[in-house]
Design an enzyme around this catalytic site. Structure first.
Site, PDB file in Angstrom:
ATOM      1  NE  ARG A 102      -3.190  -6.880  -8.969  1.00 48.45           N
ATOM      2  CZ  ARG A 102      -3.142  -7.809  -7.869  1.00 48.45           C
ATOM      3  NH1 ARG A 102      -2.968  -9.124  -8.126  1.00 48.45           N
ATOM      4  NH2 ARG A 102      -3.789  -7.489  -6.743  1.00 48.45           N
ATOM      5  CG  ASP A 115      -4.346  -3.792  -6.884  1.00 48.77           C
ATOM      6  OD1 ASP A 115      -4.323  -4.493  -7.802  1.00 48.77           O
ATOM      7  OD2 ASP A 115      -4.691  -3.961  -5.807  1.00 48.77           O
ATOM      8  NE  ARG A 128      -8.509  -7.016  -8.919  1.00 47.09           N
ATOM      9  CZ  ARG A 128      -7.743  -6.708  -7.976  1.00 47.09           C
ATOM     10  NH1 ARG A 128      -6.989  -7.551  -7.226  1.00 47.09           N
ATOM     11  NH2 ARG A 128      -6.962  -5.593  -8.192  1.00 47.09           N
ATOM     12  CE  LYS A 168      -4.043  -2.151   1.826  1.00 50.66           C
ATOM     13  NZ  LYS A 168      -3.704  -3.415   1.787  1.00 50.66           N
ATOM     14  CD  GLU A 196      -3.664  -2.079  -2.063  1.00 49.98           C
ATOM     15  OE1 GLU A 196      -3.314  -3.420  -2.368  1.00 49.98           O
ATOM     16  OE2 GLU A 196      -4.683  -2.024  -1.406  1.00 49.98           O
ATOM     17  CE  LYS A 209      -6.017   1.626   0.457  1.00 49.20           C
ATOM     18  NZ  LYS A 209      -6.163   0.888  -1.120  1.00 49.20           N
ATOM     19  NE  ARG A 214     -14.990  -5.316   1.419  1.00 51.62           N
ATOM     20  CZ  ARG A 214     -15.177  -6.387   2.108  1.00 51.62           C
ATOM     21  NH1 ARG A 214     -14.152  -6.605   2.665  1.00 51.62           N
ATOM     22  NH2 ARG A 214     -16.238  -7.093   2.211  1.00 51.62           N
ATOM     23  CG  ASN A 228      -0.981  -6.059  -5.051  1.00 56.86           C
ATOM     24  OD1 ASN A 228      -1.456  -5.995  -3.811  1.00 56.86           O
ATOM     25  ND2 ASN A 228      -1.597  -5.082  -5.624  1.00 56.86           N
TER      26      ASN A 228
END
Length: 316
Positions: A210, A273, A225, A125, A281, A160, A233, A283
């Site tokens: 993603r 993301d 997503r 993050k 983000e 978050k 979410r 990842n």
């Protein structure tokens, strides 16, 4: 080649969607030996190399019993042609210690993907702070007053925890501020825990995308997503629907800006993301979505990954 996958228990794999499984399947298809262990199997002792109790396996092609174990033994990580770190988050103390064990194995000659030092240096993050030109308004703080001021400025916000995964612990607060106080209390634990706060991005309705970087280059398709049933979410673990699609011009702009930087640090596989036009983000621990993109778009992502691994090895 003999490739060691450091992963979660093989028996827990959901092979219809598991990215590590797709990597293993591609490795075996190319004639490589697939070997696996868990982080609990890895050890270092003075006077020895970093070793692990490993399982040599053969993928069967049978969904019910997807692998057979052909041999178990203790082996030095430096003796494998490649070590692929696929232990799932969270990035907790044990994961942190694991990167140090893998770092020692690297010093002994092991080729580890992704680089253990890079895993430590890119918290998923917080890594976006390096690239402010691509992100939405964002605040990282322990202060309740700072969070309230950010909410007053931006209205709809997302809060978050920094160590969450799969959408856990994410809250949306509207312009009316309903429940903001109790959400702050829950997340920052009376000022003891750091929280990330971001302006809510309406583009989430079209999916939390993603975008995969492999060897510093973007995969031409991403997985959007999409939240379902009133959720905000999009995470698949939170019930999001995965829809593969070509990456957008903006997705490619972000990916091509970050790709060379991240791969130069030893990050062979990265999952960006992106919501709308904003990076949310980076990842690096165990990026997923290989199978969903391959199944829906016909792009063999596991093959792209194995190409990158082989290209990074001197004797592949």
């Amino acid at each position: 080649m003999n490739i060691l996958f450091v992963a979660d228990p093989l028996e827990s794999f959901k092979i219809h969607k598991d990215t590590t499984f797709s990597m293993m399947r591609e490795a075996q298809k190319r004639g490589h030996q697939v070997t696996a262990c868990e982080m609990t199997d890895v050890r270092w002792q003075q006077g020895e190399s970093v070793t692990a109790q490993v399982r040599e396996i053969r993928l069967t092609g049978d969904a019910a019993t997807w692998f057979t174990e052909t041999r178990t033994h203790r082996a030095a990580l430096k003796d494998f042609d490649a070590v692929v770190m696929r232990k799932d988050p969270p990035f907790d103390s044990e994961y942190f210690y694991a990167t140090h064990l893998l770092g020692q194995a690297e010093r002994e000659g092991a080729k580890v993907f992704n680089s253990p030092a890079a895993l430590r240096n890119h918290p998923e993050k917080l890594a976006i702070m390096e690239f402010p030109q691509f992100i939405a308004p964002t605040l990282v703080t322990k202060s309740e007053a700072d969070i309230r001021a950010f909410h007053a400025q931006h209205g709809d916000i997302i809060l978050k925890p920094l160590d969450g995964m799969g959408g856990t612990g994410i809250f949306k607060v509207g312009a009316d501020g309903l429940n903001l106080g109790v959400i702050i209390e829950t997340l920052n634990q009376g000022g003891a825990q750091t929280v990330m706060v971001q302006q809510f991005l309406p583009g989430i309705a079209h999916g939390d995308k993603r975008v995969l970087l492999i060897g510093g280059k973007p995969v031409p398709f991403c997985l959007a997503r999409i939240p379902q049933g009133g959720e905000v979410r999009g995470n698949l673990a939170a019930g999001g629907k995965g829809v593969a699609q070509p990456i957008s011009t903006r997705d490619r702009e972000i990916a091509e800006a970050l790709g060379p930087i991240l791969v130069s640090r030893g990050l062979t596989l990265v999952g960006l993301d992106i919501i709308g036009d904003s990076l949310t983000e980076i990842n690096v621990t165990s990026p997923t979505c290989f199978q969903e993109i391959t199944d829906q778009m016909g792009c063999d992502v596991a093959a792209l990954f194995m190409d990158a691994v082989e290209a990074a090895l001197p004797n592949a």
